[in-house]
Enzyme design. Sequence first.
Site, mmCIF file in Angstrom:
data_model
loop_
_atom_site.group_PDB
_atom_site.id
_atom_site.type_symbol
_atom_site.label_atom_id
_atom_site.label_comp_id
_atom_site.label_asym_id
_atom_site.label_seq_id
_atom_site.Cartn_x
_atom_site.Cartn_y
_atom_site.Cartn_z
ATOM 1 N N CYS A 17 0.866 -1.178 0.000
ATOM 2 C CA CYS A 17 0.000 0.000 0.000
ATOM 3 C C CYS A 17 0.906 1.234 0.000
ATOM 4 C CB CYS A 17 -0.892 -0.002 1.235
ATOM 5 S SG CYS A 17 0.053 0.108 2.770
ATOM 6 N N HIS A 129 -0.351 -4.576 19.704
ATOM 7 C CA HIS A 129 0.079 -4.303 18.328
ATOM 8 C C HIS A 129 0.714 -2.912 18.330
ATOM 9 C CE1 HIS A 129 -0.055 -3.220 14.069
ATOM 10 N NE2 HIS A 129 -0.142 -4.518 13.814
ATOM 11 N N GLU A 131 0.740 -0.454 16.375
ATOM 12 C CA GLU A 131 -0.132 0.674 16.005
ATOM 13 C C GLU A 131 -1.055 1.064 17.156
ATOM 14 O OE1 GLU A 131 -3.824 1.901 13.225
ATOM 15 O OE2 GLU A 131 -2.535 0.360 12.361
ATOM 16 N N SER A 228 1.721 -9.656 10.828
ATOM 17 C CA SER A 228 1.050 -8.598 10.062
ATOM 18 C C SER A 228 -0.450 -8.690 10.286
ATOM 19 C CB SER A 228 1.374 -8.753 8.571
ATOM 20 O OG SER A 228 0.430 -8.056 7.786
ATOM 21 N N SER A 229 -1.000 -7.693 10.959
ATOM 22 C CA SER A 229 -2.426 -7.699 11.292
ATOM 23 C C SER A 229 -3.294 -7.765 10.033
ATOM 24 C CB SER A 229 -2.775 -6.439 12.097
ATOM 25 O OG SER A 229 -4.164 -6.330 12.285
ATOM 26 N N ASN A 230 -2.979 -6.924 9.038
ATOM 27 C CA ASN A 230 -3.864 -6.887 7.860
ATOM 28 C C ASN A 230 -3.792 -8.188 7.064
ATOM 29 O OD1 ASN A 230 -2.341 -6.292 5.083
ATOM 30 N ND2 ASN A 230 -1.217 -5.234 6.693
#
Length: 316
Positions: A17, A129, A131, A228-230
Site C-alpha cells: 500500500c 500491536h 499501532e 502482520s495484522s492486515n
Amino acid sequence: MAKQPLTLYLAAPRGFCAGVDRAIKIVEMALQKWGAPVYVRHEIVHNKFVVDGLKAKGAVFVEELSDCPTDRPVIFSAHGVPKSVPAEAAERRMIFVDATCPLVSKVHIEAQRHAENGLQMIMIGHKDHPETVGTMGQLPEGEVLLVETVLDVATVQVRDPEHIAFVTQTTLSVDDTADIVAALKTRFPAIVGPHKEDICYATTNRQEAVKAMAPHADAMLVVGAPNSSNSRRLVEVGAKAGCAYAQLVQRATDIDWRALEGVASIGVTAGASAPEELIDEVIDAIGARYDVTVCTIETAVENVEFKVPRVLRAAE
C-alpha cells in the site's frame, strides 16, 4: 506426466500500500542521505523479507530508542509511536524521521482533537500491536480504553458515557469492526465516531477483493507475515466469505502442498506489507506444479501516493 489443470485467481488490489511504500522509501533515502548505519525503531513494516533487505543495505532494527546511539539517525516505523518516543529523541538531540503512515497519523490527530473537546477515547484494536500502542500513547494514561471484541464493549468502564468517542486501528477486519461499533453505539448512544472510516483504504480494498474471490476458489493463499495484522485479517475474511481453506504464507517455501491436494482453483492475495516479488514467487511455484489459467478479480484501482518527510526531500 501432464500437469493437473488449475484456475489461479489473483486478487486486485493486493500487496504493498502507499504507506508501506513510503516507509521503505524513507529508510532507503535516509541511508542515501546519511550513510549506514541508520537505526529503525521496530520493524519498519511487518515483513521479514523487506526488513532483511534493508538490513543488507545498512539499516539496524531495534525495539527501543535507548538501543540507538545519539549520533546516528533513527526512523520510527509505519505503525506509529507513542508521543513519548519523539519527545525522548528530541531530548537526546537525535536526528529522527517519522515514517508513520499518514492514515495512522490521521487517527492520532483525531484522538488528540477528541481529547481537547473533553472526550475520553475508546480504541478498537489489538492489544500490544505497535499501532495500537502508538495511538493509545498519544494521550495520557487512562484517556484511551482498548476494546478488542464485542464482549469487551459490555464490560468497558468509561468516566462519563455522555462524553466519549472511538477510533480504530487501521488494519482491522471491516466486518468485525462494524459489529464492535454497533455494540458501542447501542451501549453508548452519545459516542462520537470518526468523520471518515479509520480502517484504511488499502485494508478495506484488499478485504473486498478477497470477499469477491473467495467463493470462486477452493483454497486461498495469503502472502504475508504472521505478525502482520492486515495479512491475518485476509485469511479470516477469506474463510468467512466461503473459501474452504485459507493459508498464510511468508514465501513459496511455506506452502503446504498436501493441504492443496485435489483443489481445482487457488486464490492468491497478499497483505499490504508483502512485496510483489514474493507474490510472484508464490505464483511461479503454483505454475511449476499445475497447468495454470490465470484470472484476475479486481474490485478497486489504487493510485494513492504519500510524500516522504521534507527532511529527506530537501536538497543538501
